[in-house]
Write a protein that holds these residues in place. Structure first.
Motif, PDB file in Angstrom:
ATOM      1  N   VAL A 193      -9.945  -5.026  15.959  1.00  0.00           N
ATOM      2  CA  VAL A 193      -9.554  -5.456  14.613  1.00  0.00           C
ATOM      3  C   VAL A 193     -10.744  -5.363  13.653  1.00  0.00           C
ATOM      4  O   VAL A 193     -10.605  -4.909  12.515  1.00  0.00           O
ATOM      5  CB  VAL A 193      -8.954  -6.873  14.655  1.00  0.00           C
ATOM      6  CG1 VAL A 193      -8.861  -7.492  13.273  1.00  0.00           C
ATOM      7  CG2 VAL A 193      -7.587  -6.833  15.330  1.00  0.00           C
ATOM      8  N   ALA A 194     -11.920  -5.776  14.108  1.00  0.00           N
ATOM      9  CA  ALA A 194     -13.112  -5.727  13.245  1.00  0.00           C
ATOM     10  C   ALA A 194     -13.491  -4.296  12.870  1.00  0.00           C
ATOM     11  O   ALA A 194     -14.037  -4.053  11.792  1.00  0.00           O
ATOM     12  CB  ALA A 194     -14.286  -6.415  13.935  1.00  0.00           C
ATOM     13  N   LEU A 195     -13.188  -3.345  13.714  1.00  0.00           N
ATOM     14  CA  LEU A 195     -13.525  -1.944  13.459  1.00  0.00           C
ATOM     15  C   LEU A 195     -12.433  -1.192  12.696  1.00  0.00           C
ATOM     16  O   LEU A 195     -12.685  -0.129  12.144  1.00  0.00           O
ATOM     17  CB  LEU A 195     -13.797  -1.221  14.777  1.00  0.00           C
ATOM     18  CG  LEU A 195     -15.054  -1.648  15.529  1.00  0.00           C
ATOM     19  CD1 LEU A 195     -15.057  -1.064  16.936  1.00  0.00           C
ATOM     20  CD2 LEU A 195     -16.297  -1.226  14.763  1.00  0.00           C
ATOM     21  N   ALA A 196     -11.239  -1.729  12.680  1.00  0.00           N
ATOM     22  CA  ALA A 196     -10.099  -1.028  12.083  1.00  0.00           C
ATOM     23  C   ALA A 196     -10.157  -1.041  10.560  1.00  0.00           C
ATOM     24  O   ALA A 196     -10.641  -1.990   9.946  1.00  0.00           O
ATOM     25  CB  ALA A 196      -8.796  -1.663  12.565  1.00  0.00           C
ATOM     26  N   ASP A 197      -9.643   0.033   9.980  1.00  0.00           N
ATOM     27  CA  ASP A 197      -9.507   0.131   8.524  1.00  0.00           C
ATOM     28  C   ASP A 197      -8.353   1.078   8.228  1.00  0.00           C
ATOM     29  O   ASP A 197      -8.501   2.302   8.331  1.00  0.00           O
ATOM     30  CB  ASP A 197     -10.787   0.635   7.876  1.00  0.00           C
ATOM     31  CG  ASP A 197     -10.776   0.475   6.370  1.00  0.00           C
ATOM     32  OD1 ASP A 197      -9.688   0.635   5.758  1.00  0.00           O
ATOM     33  OD2 ASP A 197     -11.830   0.185   5.801  1.00  0.00           O
ATOM     34  N   PRO A 198      -7.193   0.532   7.864  1.00  0.00           N
ATOM     35  CA  PRO A 198      -6.017   1.382   7.660  1.00  0.00           C
ATOM     36  C   PRO A 198      -6.100   2.290   6.449  1.00  0.00           C
ATOM     37  O   PRO A 198      -5.200   3.093   6.220  1.00  0.00           O
ATOM     38  CB  PRO A 198      -4.867   0.372   7.519  1.00  0.00           C
ATOM     39  CG  PRO A 198      -5.498  -0.924   7.199  1.00  0.00           C
ATOM     40  CD  PRO A 198      -6.884  -0.887   7.759  1.00  0.00           C
ATOM     41  N   ARG A 199      -7.169   2.222   5.675  1.00  0.00           N
ATOM     42  CA  ARG A 199      -7.330   3.162   4.562  1.00  0.00           C
ATOM     43  C   ARG A 199      -7.735   4.551   5.055  1.00  0.00           C
ATOM     44  O   ARG A 199      -7.628   5.527   4.307  1.00  0.00           O
ATOM     45  CB  ARG A 199      -8.360   2.639   3.561  1.00  0.00           C
ATOM     46  CG  ARG A 199      -7.881   1.379   2.837  1.00  0.00           C
ATOM     47  CD  ARG A 199      -8.957   0.794   2.001  1.00  0.00           C
ATOM     48  NE  ARG A 199     -10.027   0.313   2.883  1.00  0.00           N
ATOM     49  CZ  ARG A 199     -11.152  -0.230   2.456  1.00  0.00           C
ATOM     50  NH1 ARG A 199     -11.388  -0.357   1.164  1.00  0.00           N
ATOM     51  NH2 ARG A 199     -12.058  -0.643   3.315  1.00  0.00           N
ATOM     52  N   ALA A 200      -8.190   4.666   6.308  1.00  0.00           N
ATOM     53  CA  ALA A 200      -8.505   5.987   6.859  1.00  0.00           C
ATOM     54  C   ALA A 200      -7.242   6.835   6.812  1.00  0.00           C
ATOM     55  O   ALA A 200      -6.162   6.370   7.172  1.00  0.00           O
ATOM     56  CB  ALA A 200      -9.009   5.861   8.295  1.00  0.00           C
TER      57      ALA A 200
END
Length: 188
Positions: free
Chosen positions: A77-84
């Motif tokens: 979760v800390a590494l995720a970024d759905p803007r990718a």
């Protein structure tokens, strides 16, 4: 609360006559079971597609205390970024972050001196004016290539250092990718 080996009714939906798990349930399962990079790639994509923030996976996990792999969810979760916007935008970001560099801004708008957006870069360290771009095959089509040729000098004219990488760079020379970005000169 469902048992560990069962799906709750709200974790399944019907798509074209076939039962499938929801985006959130699928992200939860992949985040626990896949290697770290692949888990983050999946969470980025599923969160973007289904419109839920990665942190919701931590709440979802409360349904299944003690489930295998659940302790690793906070890291994913800390590494995720759905803007990718693609798996190959996530992978270079993870190379940088897992090597100890700060989290870059994702889909960062580069503006000219009048405030007009001249480009949106995959990842950026705005204070340092460093952009990291993934260049997939679509960047080498005549139309897209022409647009990229125009965009590149606009960013460099504004003082940005732009690093452009292809899949071969990400997979075959990850150490060099990190080193190149890490040693980029910082503006005064």
């Amino acid at each position: 609360m469902p048992r560990q080996d069962e799906l709750a009714a709200d974790e399944v939906r019907l798509v074209r006559g076939m039962e499938v798990t929801t985006g959130e349930r699928t992200a939860y399962d992949l985040a626990r079971r896949e290697p770290l990079t692949e888990a983050v790639v999946a969470v980025d994509a599923l969160c973007a597609r289904f419109g839920f923030p990665p942190a919701e996976l931590l709440e979802f996990a409360r349904r299944y205390p003690g489930a295998r792999g659940v302790r690793r969810l906070p890291e994913v979760v800390a590494l995720a970024d759905p803007r990718a916007e693609s798996p190959m935008e996530t992978r270079p970001r993870l190379l940088l972050v897992l090597a100890g560099l700060p989290h870059p801004c994702v889909q960062y708008p580069v503006r000219d001196r009048s405030g007009r957006v001249v480009a949106t870069v995959d990842q950026a360290y705005p204070a340092e004016r460093i952009a990291v771009e993934y260049e997939g095959g679509e960047h080498f089509t005549p139309d897209r290539g022409s647009r990229d040729v125009y965009r590149y000098p606009r960013r460099t004219d504004l003082g940005w250092r732009v690093f452009r990488y292809a899949a071969a760079d990400v997979y075959r020379r990850p150490t060099e990718v990190v080193a190149e970005v890490a040693r980029a000169p910082r503006p005064p």
